[in-house]
Write a protein that holds these residues in place. Structure first.
Motif: not given
Length: 258
Positions: A35, A60-62, A78-80, A109
């Protein structure tokens, strides 16, 4: 197996391990969170955690697939993902309530994942499977529905604060800092993307490398509950140190507030 390591003195090489979840054997040494961009220059070593990040814009996260899920849950959006403000959480256990304040700015995240799992009931009716009472590492570890120290949510994600404050490969990432009493942090294997669902609650100042994501704090009432459990010790069943609490801690529910 996930481990949570502490070096009380760098020359002594003393390590205390906490097992945890990871079914992903393809990863290697720990890296900074996805991030943020690693710092160009690390903070000066003080023996304390570096300053936490300020509130920021959404990120955004993964969340990558990682082994079988201990319970049927879906990965979080995972977004916003919010990177500002706090989230209040109540962990109801058979020995008393533990209140947590989760810090989105420090670990957006991680907080996003924890809240998602809590809202899906992932932590309900699960044990806190490990207690460590050794000088320099005094923690209660929870978050594995299997109670074995190997269970996870079926996905993994990278570390955040404090590791992502340091430049990649900085020697300070192997030096101990104080994780203060009342810290909530994630267990990991030391490999990238190995954060999952297991977390630990620090009930006395503990020394660890700054490679375990700090994502909140425990309230005083919750710390009193944990200290009562710690006073009764553990069964010594973990080869790396500590074991199941002699006074069992069963999470009944995790309720997310504002």
């Amino acid at each position: 197996m996930t481990r949570l390591r502490t070096t009380l003195a760098a020359t002594a090489g003393l390590a205390l391990l906490l097992t945890g979840c990871s079914h992903d054997s393809t990863t290697d040494t720990a890296t900074s969170a996805s991030t943020s961009t690693p710092a160009a220059q690390s903070p000066a070593y003080t023996g304390q955690l570096p300053d936490r990040p300020a509130d920021g814009d959404p990120v955004s996260c993964t969340y990558n697939p990682s082994g079988d899920a201990a319970r049927d849950v879906t990965a979080p959006p995972s977004d916003d993902v919010a990177a500002a403000g706090t989230v209040e959480v109540t962990v109801a256990t058979g020995v008393g309530e533990i209140g947590l304040t989760l810090d989105r700015a420090a670990a957006p995240c991680t907080v996003n994942s924890f809240v998602s799992l809590a809202e899906q009931g992932y932590f309900d009716d699960t044990p806190c499977h490990r207690l460590v009472t050794s000088p320099g590492l005094q923690v209660l570890q929870c978050g594995d529905p299997t109670g074995t120290g190997t269970g996870g949510p079926g996905y993994g994600f990278d570390t955040e604060y404090p590791e992502n404050v340091y430049a990649r490969g900085d020697a300070q990432l192997r030096q101990p800092v104080i994780y203060p009493r009342g810290t909530v942090a994630m267990a990991n294997t030391g490999r990238p993307g190995s954060n999952g669902s297991q977390f630990f609650l620090v009930y006395e100042d503990s020394q660890l490398p700054p490679t375990y994501t700090v994502f909140g704090t425990v309230d005083e009432a919750g710390l009193a509950v944990i200290e009562e459990v710690a006073a009764e010790g553990d069964d010594g069943s973990m080869a790396a140190g500590g074991g199941a609490p002699n006074r069992a801690v069963q999470i009944e529910s995790v309720t997310v507030g504002s």
